[in-house]
Every structure is written in C-alpha cells, then in structure tokens.
Design a protein around this motif. Structure first.
Motif, mmCIF file in Angstrom:
data_model
loop_
_atom_site.group_PDB
_atom_site.id
_atom_site.type_symbol
_atom_site.label_atom_id
_atom_site.label_comp_id
_atom_site.label_asym_id
_atom_site.label_seq_id
_atom_site.Cartn_x
_atom_site.Cartn_y
_atom_site.Cartn_z
ATOM 1 N N GLU A 148 28.685 -37.451 43.276
ATOM 2 C CA GLU A 148 29.513 -38.563 43.746
ATOM 3 C C GLU A 148 29.759 -39.595 42.653
ATOM 4 O O GLU A 148 30.792 -40.266 42.643
ATOM 5 N N THR A 149 28.823 -39.718 41.716
ATOM 6 C CA THR A 149 29.021 -40.611 40.579
ATOM 7 C C THR A 149 30.136 -40.090 39.686
ATOM 8 O O THR A 149 31.000 -40.850 39.239
ATOM 9 N N SER A 151 32.597 -38.166 40.621
ATOM 10 C CA SER A 151 33.869 -38.281 41.341
ATOM 11 C C SER A 151 34.389 -39.712 41.336
ATOM 12 O O SER A 151 35.587 -39.948 41.194
ATOM 13 N N VAL A 231 36.789 -41.335 50.936
ATOM 14 C CA VAL A 231 35.824 -40.265 51.176
ATOM 15 C C VAL A 231 36.437 -39.264 52.156
ATOM 16 O O VAL A 231 36.289 -38.055 52.025
ATOM 17 N N ASP A 242 27.972 -48.375 42.497
ATOM 18 C CA ASP A 242 27.274 -47.142 42.817
ATOM 19 C C ASP A 242 26.310 -47.406 43.965
ATOM 20 O O ASP A 242 25.608 -48.414 43.984
ATOM 21 N N THR A 246 29.688 -47.951 52.428
ATOM 22 C CA THR A 246 31.003 -47.472 52.842
ATOM 23 C C THR A 246 31.728 -48.505 53.700
ATOM 24 O O THR A 246 31.106 -49.376 54.310
#
Length: 277
Positions: A148-149, A151, A231, A242, A246
């Motif tokens: 996810e980092t 992305s 997402v 980071d 959400t």
C-alpha cells in the motif's frame, strides 16, 4: 556561541541518571559535584544534541512525565535491537502516519524517550516530490516496503507534484510498478463530484471536500487540503500520510449523506451539511 535550545530536566539522582544515559549511548560532556559522592548537575550529548540534568527532581509513578525527549537517528531498528533487552520499552518500532519510524522507551525516572527516523514512506515521498530517482530506488530496495505504501507513492508520482522534468517522473512511476505498486481504482468524475461538500461531526467542526482537476481533496477547518486516493468507489486515503486511516462516504440513492473518518482506533461519523443559496 551558536544559538540553540537545550532541555534541562530535574531528577532525583543525577549520578544514577548519568550512568543510565551513558548505558544507552549518550556521552558525558560535563559534570558538577554536590559536595558529596553524588552529582548536582550534568550535561550529556547524543550526536549533535545535548540535554542537562539537574538535582532536585521528584520521582513519579504517573503514566506521562512533564517532558519527553525526542531523538532523531538514522538507525532506529538497529538501535532498538541493541536496547530492547536493557530498557523499559513503551512501544516497539512502528511507522507513524506523519512519516517517522519510531520506538519509545522510558528512562529510570519514567521520562519517555522516542527515537525516530524518516520512514520508508517519507523517503519515497521526498524522492517523488524532488523527482530524485536515486532516493526512490534506495527506498524501494530497503526492507519492509508495504504494497500500500508503493501504491500511494505511485499515486503521488502520477499527480505531477514534482520539481523536475517529466522524464524522471516517468522513470519513478515505472520503478514503482515493477516493485509491485498498483494504480488506484478509477472513480468517475461524476461520482467524485457527488462527494463534494461540507461535513460536520461532534468532534470535527468542519470537513471540506473539494474536486480539482479530476482529483478529490479534503481539509479539516482551515488546514491545507490533502489529496485523496481511492481504495474503492466510496473509500479514500490521504496520499501524503502513511497509516493515517480512511474516509468512507455514506451514499444513499447516489448522494453522499455523510462520511466516516477512521484514524487508528478512532471512528468519527460526520453528516453532510446542506448549503443554502
């Protein structure tokens, strides 16, 4: 003398405190006696920083003392491995949403000491912002880079927020994709537009969502708007942070009625404000 700020902490036993700090890597710069076998005052250094310890402090069993020490270093994980069995650990190494990798210990007087260095996420974002391919490559090749980092970094690189040429930016995007970065799902601009508006909750005075150049932004109060990455069709994360959490929009009949902000273990429910013309 160069201008600087040096904290002075009052402790019950200066000598014991000096011995403890020497044991975790501090260097004694100066000490002064108390006319007995102890010390009344000491100056210690760690890298280019200093801290003073003076007599007269009181012991405490409180969860948090009056002051903390925050120590910048470039080897957080190595330092933790050396210290973990010899100190009281409050928090093991972890990445924070504000771009630092930290661990926290307590000294013998129960003061918190946080050791921190820039996280891989922060290094990646700095490299992207400056279009520095070498910095980005070094971050990618470091250990424990989360998917996810990568992305989020790809989304930032695709936003064009760089200070150099497009060639470097394209190279960075390609590097991130090869490392496993996945582009965010596409969300139609009409759907993004439906999220635009003002939201309020019990603990949030105003949460403002805007749309610019096909991208969604959010800001609390008068803060700087943050770019949001999708997402899925209703859930977004701030690209610049980071592990922040959400923002999920509650949609009924194609209209956003509110949103839920999750940050850590916290959850805030906000309602959309109908603006009058």
């Amino acid at each position: 003398m160069k201008e600087k700020v040096v904290p002075m902490i009052h402790v019950p036993d200066v000598r014991a405190t000096v011995d403890w700090y020497r044991g975790i890597g501090f260097t004694v710069t100066a000490t002064y006696g108390d006319d007995g076998d102890g010390l009344s005052f000491a100056i210690l250094s760690f890298g280019s920083s200093e801290v003073m310890f003076n007599q007269g402090g009181q012991s405490s069993t409180r969860e948090r003392r009056e002051v903390d020490l925050y120590i910048y270093t470039d080897n957080v994980d190595d330092l933790y491995r050396r210290l973990q069995d010899r100190v009281d650990v409050e928090a093991a190494p972890h990445d924070t949403f504000y771009g630092m990798r930290e661990f926290i210990i307590r000294d013998l007087n129960r003061f918190w000491i946080t050791f921190g260095q820039a996280s891989v996420f922060q290094v990646l974002m700095t490299g992207i912002r400056e279009s520095n391919t070498e910095v980005v490559r070094a971050a990618i090749e470091s250990s424990n880079v989360k998917p996810e980092t990568l992305s989020a970094a790809l989304a930032a690189a695709s936003a064009g927020d760089n200070t150099s040429g497009e060639n470097q930016n394209a190279e960075i995007r390609e590097m991130l994709k090869k490392a496993g970065a996945v582009p965010p799902p596409g969300v139609d601009v009409e759907i993004l537009q439906s999220y635009v508006g003002k939201y309020k909750g019990e603990r949030v005075a105003e949460f403002n969502v805007t749309l610019k150049d096909g991208k969604l932004f959010a800001a609390q109060g008068g803060q700087q708007p943050l770019s949001l990455m999708a997402v899925d069709q209703t859930t977004f994360i701030p690209i610049a942070f980071d592990n922040f959490g959400t923002v999920t929009f509650n949609v009924e009949a194609g209209k956003a009625m509110g949103c839920v902000i999750k940050h850590g273990d916290g959850r805030m429910q906000l309602k959309r404000i109908e603006e009058t013309k």
